[in-house]
Write an enzyme that holds these catalytic residues in place. Structure first.
Site, PDB file in Angstrom:
ATOM      1  CG  HIS A 143      -1.975  -1.043   1.194  1.00  0.00           C
ATOM      2  ND1 HIS A 143      -2.665  -1.427   2.321  1.00  0.00           N
ATOM      3  CD2 HIS A 143      -2.461  -1.809   0.186  1.00  0.00           C
ATOM      4  CE1 HIS A 143      -3.527  -2.374   2.024  1.00  0.00           C
ATOM      5  NE2 HIS A 143      -3.424  -2.623   0.729  1.00  0.00           N
ATOM      6  CG  LEU A 384      -0.539 -10.623   3.391  1.00  0.00           C
ATOM      7  CD1 LEU A 384       0.178 -11.554   2.433  1.00  0.00           C
ATOM      8  CD2 LEU A 384      -0.294 -11.030   4.827  1.00  0.00           C
ATOM      9  CB  CYS A 385       0.250  -3.717   4.051  1.00  0.00           C
ATOM     10  SG  CYS A 385      -0.064  -3.425   5.804  1.00  0.00           S
ATOM     11  CB  ALA A 386       0.022  -6.231  -0.722  1.00  0.00           C
TER      12      ALA A 386
END
Length: 427
Positions: A143, A384-386
């Protein structure tokens, strides 16, 4: 200046398909949590892609700086302030050496990689890119390497374009080329290694394509620096960022490297003490890294980063097979997942570094990870911040396992046992 070594392209070159796995990793003793070194704080820790543990010697150095090195660097003429300033510059030179003996004046200390990327947004992209310009990032990104560019696109007439992935989960270079051919691209922002499936991007190809179309390149090196540092000058990128806490340093320090030309194009961003001198009634902005480091720096964390760089170098000398072992352990983790019917690997990138992720089928990924935690195995679960990449494989999220230099076969034995028990109970 020392001669520049060849680019450390092992981050771009497949490692051997197999290598030695040792049952007891001597590096674990660097994280001993008892005086007799019979136990380690990193047993079962398989989440180094999120943050790495801090070796005892580095924690000791940070504590020493807090006790004895508490002067404010650059803000006093007394011994402690002068010593603190020297310590910061020594760390800057250590980072420059890690990056291939770049000019230490190209090294900017930040809080973390996220802050480094946002500094490029604020100090370079916003003032340099206008109507008709475009920024290209990719579906592989954390992100932190998507949101700043989305913000620019929302606030201005700069277009954001997203390069996709192929069927393996690798960056689609043909799609990237197409987006560049459309014209107007001022910046390509790309990760070196996916923090989801560990896919290793062909950065040399990306930089070459960007150069053909006159675009600057920012590389997020957060996931590769602990395994194989990149040499940005040799690679030919313009900006490179990473976080200390993903390479055995304490949290609170990161690095933005900017080429001399790119740094000259950057405008002042956050302002405050340390970034300016006063001439009569007018401020005179400093040049070089200090312009982008206002306020009192985190001297302890910066000292910890310098110590971590030296520690990692020493570990590589003590254990020349370290990289091969990390790769072999990751391949074993991949085999464990592939042999478990309830699980499925997320992506099959042509080259993997550091981590992999998998879908848990009918089992909630967070519940699966919590079960493993109860069994003494620590992994990451969720998006997973993605989110753009993770949702490609499973909208509910994934479970990720990542390897550190201290892991060994015992950790993978425990992981395998915990996975089998989790599947038998939760599925």
């Amino acid at each position: 200046m020392d001669p520049e070594p060849n680019i450390l392209s092992s981050a771009l070159t497949p490692l051997p398909s197999s290598g030695p796995i040792v049952a007891t990793n001597p590096i674990k003793s660097e994280f001993a949590c008892s005086e007799d070194q019979t136990s380690s704080s990193v047993e079962g820790y398989l989440d180094s892609a999120a943050t790495t543990p801090v070796p005892n010697v580095i924690a000791d150095e940070v504590a020493r700086v807090l006790r004895e090195g508490f002067g404010n660097p650059g803000r006093g003429g007394h011994t402690r302030a002068i010593s603190a300033a020297a310590r910061i510059e020594e760390a800057r030179r250590a980072v420059a050496g890690l990056l291939g003996n770049v000019d230490f004046n190209e090294v900017v200390f930040t809080r973390n990689a996220t802050a480094g990327i946002d500094l490029v947004r604020r100090c370079w992209a916003e003032p340099m890119l206008g109507a008709g310009s475009a920024i290209v990032t990719t579906r592989l990104e954390h992100h932190s390497n998507i949101l700043p560019w989305m913000q620019i696109a929302e606030r201005s007439e700069v277009e954001l374009r997203i390069a996709g992935i192929d069927s393996r989960g690798d960056l689609d270079l043909d799609h990237l080329r197409k987006l560049l051919v459309e014209g107007g691209v001022g910046l390509v922002a790309v990760t070196a290694v996916s923090n989801v499936h560990g896919g290793t991007v062909d950065l040399e190809a990306v930089v070459s394509l960007a150069a053909e179309h006159g675009a600057r390149v920012l590389v997020d090196a957060s996931q590769c620096m602990a395994h194989r540092p990149l040499l940005p000058r040799k690679l030919g990128c313009d900006f490179l960022v990473f976080s200390g806490h993903k390479m055995y340093a304490p949290p609170g320090v990161g690095v933005l490297w900017a080429s001399s030309q790119a740094m000259q194009e950057m405008r002042s961003g956050p302002v405050g003490g340390g970034s300016v001198d006063w001439n009569d009634e007018e401020p005179s902005w400093r040049e070089g890294p200090e312009l982008f480091e206002p306020g009192t720096p985190s001297s302890d964390s910066i000292a910890g980063l310098a110590a971590a760089i030296e520690w990692r170098r020493r570990m590589s000398e003590v254990d020349p097979g370290l990289q091969d072992r990390e790769h072999s352990l990751l391949r074993r983790a991949e085999a464990i997942v592939e042999e478990t019917p309830e699980l499925s690997i997320a992506g099959t990138p042509s080259r993997r570094t550091g981590c992999l992720a998998f879908s848990t089928g009918t089992i909630d990924p967070n519940e699966f990870a919590a079960f493993l935690d109860a069994e003494g195995i620590m992994v990451r679960a969720g998006h997973l911040c993605a989110s753009p990449l993770v949702r490609t494989f499973d909208p509910r999220g994934l479970v990720r396992i990542s390897i550190g230099c201290f892991n060994d076969e015992k950790d993978l034995d425990r992981f395998e046992d915990a996975v089998q028990v989790a599947c038998s109970i939760l599925a």
